[in-house]
Design a protein around this motif. Structure first.
Motif, PDB file in Angstrom:
ATOM      1  N   ARG A  54     -28.195  74.433   1.558  1.00 43.43           N
ATOM      2  CA  ARG A  54     -29.540  74.481   2.147  1.00 43.43           C
ATOM      3  C   ARG A  54     -30.060  73.079   2.455  1.00 43.43           C
ATOM      4  NH1 ARG A  54     -31.732  77.383   5.693  1.00 43.43           N
ATOM      5  NH2 ARG A  54     -33.963  77.744   5.473  1.00 43.43           N
ATOM      6  N   ASP A  66     -28.729  72.321   5.691  1.00 41.40           N
ATOM      7  CA  ASP A  66     -29.495  72.986   6.750  1.00 41.40           C
ATOM      8  C   ASP A  66     -30.719  72.156   7.135  1.00 41.40           C
ATOM      9  OD1 ASP A  66     -27.712  75.092   6.661  1.00 41.40           O
ATOM     10  OD2 ASP A  66     -29.069  76.449   5.589  1.00 41.40           O
ATOM     11  N   ARG A 111     -29.074  82.705   3.512  1.00 39.13           N
ATOM     12  CA  ARG A 111     -28.802  81.345   3.070  1.00 39.13           C
ATOM     13  C   ARG A 111     -29.774  80.881   1.973  1.00 39.13           C
ATOM     14  NH1 ARG A 111     -25.015  78.958   5.958  1.00 39.13           N
ATOM     15  NH2 ARG A 111     -25.667  76.832   5.431  1.00 39.13           N
ATOM     16  N   ASP A 112     -30.365  81.820   1.280  1.00 37.54           N
ATOM     17  CA  ASP A 112     -31.249  81.503   0.153  1.00 37.54           C
ATOM     18  C   ASP A 112     -30.480  80.679  -0.874  1.00 37.54           C
ATOM     19  OD1 ASP A 112     -33.078  81.474  -1.922  1.00 37.54           O
ATOM     20  OD2 ASP A 112     -33.192  83.640  -2.137  1.00 37.54           O
ATOM     21  N   TYR A 145     -27.132  84.710  -1.942  1.00 30.19           N
ATOM     22  CA  TYR A 145     -26.996  86.043  -1.361  1.00 30.19           C
ATOM     23  C   TYR A 145     -26.054  86.981  -2.122  1.00 30.19           C
ATOM     24  CZ  TYR A 145     -26.350  89.596   2.261  1.00 30.19           C
ATOM     25  OH  TYR A 145     -26.292  90.783   2.948  1.00 30.19           O
ATOM     26  N   GLY A 152     -32.822  80.941   5.199  1.00 28.63           N
ATOM     27  CA  GLY A 152     -32.665  80.589   3.799  1.00 28.63           C
ATOM     28  C   GLY A 152     -33.956  80.452   3.026  1.00 28.63           C
TER      29      GLY A 152
END
Length: 554
Positions: free
Chosen positions: A289, A292, A463-464, A469, A491
């Motif tokens: 993340r 990201d 995308r947590d 997930y 996410g």
């Protein structure tokens, strides 16, 4: 939950709980705990059903505006001794409005809707309170749900004014600036081991024998007592993050008490994951993340000038880290505070513009945005220390943890090679569990069989980072008949009532009608953040964080 008369509920409550326990799924004996704890839950729920909750103007300490009202519910400290020491949990509520739209207000036609009971919410943690959550009734995303349900928040045991737990002086907990080395030295590791031992001892010293009773199983039992106090035969509940874990425990303990249940951003409930492995997986997911976020910043280099590639953005971030290590911004923002602020970007993409702006302005010679965003607030020190104390107690009590430092050192050193962003910070937070003085439980086996539960709804962002997930997939496997809604390519942690209309439509349809999509539904990702951070966006983010303040896992 309130539609049943108190005395009518009292007549049926005991048989409902006992039938639930007798019908526990295979392996459910561990779940119910000792027979005395099962009986204690029945006794406490009967007592709560008879007493109810008297809602009045909220105490000033809660800082909650009208139309919220507040009350308390009494629960046993130890369910094996329901007539022993009891504690009071604080509860907040906004009553169902009974209508959507408002003449001369939002311009929509007024629609009268029938009340469906109370919807209880928990934002996770462990250690977070939902006392402010009924304020969501005024937000557009929740209007239709708030028309049909009383929106109920509460502070779990140990949190806020619910018999608060503390493990150290709040000022010491909030001291700043602090370090946050990505690759800690041996001397720094020894310092953190010493601090972890002292913290665990502080929890034991302040809580005494009560320390062992801060557990997820007791949080689930407390939830059933709250259900009874609200006058409801069946529970409608939404839990986010850690709230999904003890919500799943509740569903397995009391399947016949479930009306509707939403699991938003699910913890992996596999007993082998609770909690040591889950935290390692979380650190790995935060690295993805964090990438990201850097990719998004690089896409908007024309705005932030932090680099056109994620690698360039990382190098500029490291420049900021080095500078605040040498000279803390505003005297309070060191590497530890910088990392904590950037971790927020791993949880919520509506922080991305603010955090990128802070980094960009700092490198231009303007540290004010970073100081404003990352400086610890003294007024929050007591609440933050309390939240951390409850988090630690629940996770340490819930499951066995490695007690040999060599295991922690081996696992986190190896993980930090591929996931340096959050690994060691996460390890230090949980390290008191290696030296925990209270007895540890074996994690319960979350599981329900076909037909035991009504359909339940699981919401998950692909995308947590905080609750990766695979946890949602595992929860769906374990709760028979559950339905999973996935927000692909996103996410943000906690997606109910957020910017994704597809997710909100599924949530609203389920809570208002009980209808679910097929076994697995998908939603496209919500729009990426606007690279320009506006004041109105910041205010919305602040409100959202107050309504969903889950920390740590949540």
């Amino acid at each position: 939950m309130r539609a049943v008369a108190k005395y009518g509920a009292l007549a049926t409550l005991g048989s409902l709980v006992l039938s639930t326990l007798s019908a526990a799924p295979a392996g459910g004996a561990d779940f119910a705990g000792t027979s005395s704890e099962a009986r204690g839950t029945v006794v406490a729920a009967q007592r709560a059903a008879a007493a109810g909750i008297t809602f009045r103007t909220c105490p000033k300490a809660e800082m909650l505006p009208a139309p919220l009202t507040c009350g308390t519910v009494e629960v046993p400290l130890d369910y094996a001794r329901p007539d022993g020491e009891r504690i009071r949990l604080t509860v907040s509520r906004v009553k169902a409005s009974g209508r959507t739209g408002a003449a001369g207000g939002d311009g929509k036609a007024v629609e009268t809707v029938a009340r469906q009971g109370a919807l209880v919410y928990n934002p996770g943690g462990p250690g977070a309170s939902s006392m402010a959550f009924p304020m969501a009734a005024q937000m557009p995303e929740w209007k239709r749900i708030a028309a049909a349900y009383d929106i109920v928040g509460y502070a779990p045991r140990g949190v806020g004014r619910s018999a608060p737990l503390s493990c150290q002086d709040a000022g010491d907990f909030a001291k700043a600036p602090t370090l946050a080395p990505t690759y800690p030295s041996q001397s720094y590791k020894r310092e953190r081991i010493s601090r972890a031992k002292a913290y665990a001892q502080g929890c034991a010293r302040t809580a005494g024998p009560a320390l062992r009773h801060y557990t997820s199983l007791n949080n689930a039992r407390d939830l059933d007592v709250l259900r009874a106090a609200l006058g409801e035969k069946k529970l409608s509940f939404m839990g986010a993050s850690y709230g999904t874990y003890f919500g799943a425990l509740y569903a397995s303990l009391f399947p016949s008490h479930v009306r509707r249940m939403v699991f938003d951003s699910a913890v992996d409930p596999d007993p082998d994951q609770i909690w040591y492995r889950n935290n390692l997986d979380q650190s790995l997911a935060f690295e993805r993340r964090w990438a990201d976020f850097r990719t998004w910043v690089a896409k908007h280099d024309a705005t932030y000038h932090l680099g056109t590639t994620p690698e360039e953005v990382q190098r500029n971030y490291e420049k900021v880290r080095a500078e605040v290590a040498h000279r803390p911004a505003g005297g309070k923002v060191g590497p530890g505070q910088l990392h904590a602020a950037m971790l927020g970007a791993g949880y919520y993409d509506d922080y991305w513009a603010m955090r990128a702006t802070a980094l960009s302005e700092f490198l231009k010679g303007n540290p004010k945005p970073l100081i404003d965003q990352a400086t610890p607030h003294p007024a929050a020190a007591v609440d933050n220390e309390n939240s951390n104390a409850v988090y630690t107690a629940v996770e340490c009590n819930d499951a066995p943890w490695p007690t040999d430092w060599k295991v922690w050192d081996r696992d986190n050193t190896g993980l930090a090679e591929q996931a340096p962003f959050e690994t060691w910070d996460n390890a230090w937070m949980n390290l008191p569990c290696a030296y925990w003085p209270a007895p540890r439980q074996q994690p319960a086996d979350v599981r329900t069989g076909p037909g035991e539960l009504p359909p339940t709804l699981i919401l998950a962002a692909e995308r947590d980072a905080a609750t990766p997930y695979p946890g949602a997939l595992e929860l769906q496997r374990r709760l028979s008949g559950s339905v999973l809604v996935t927000e692909r390519g996103s996410g943000t942690h906690g997606i109910a009532g957020g910017p994704n209309e597809c997710v909100n439509d599924h949530l609203e349809a389920y809570l208002l009608t009980g209808k679910t999509p097929a076994r697995h539904a998908e939603c496209a990702p919500h729009a990426e953040p606007n690279p320009v951070s506006l004041a109105s966006e910041d205010e919305r983010t602040d409100l959202r964080r107050r309504l969903n303040p889950g920390a740590h896992l949540s």
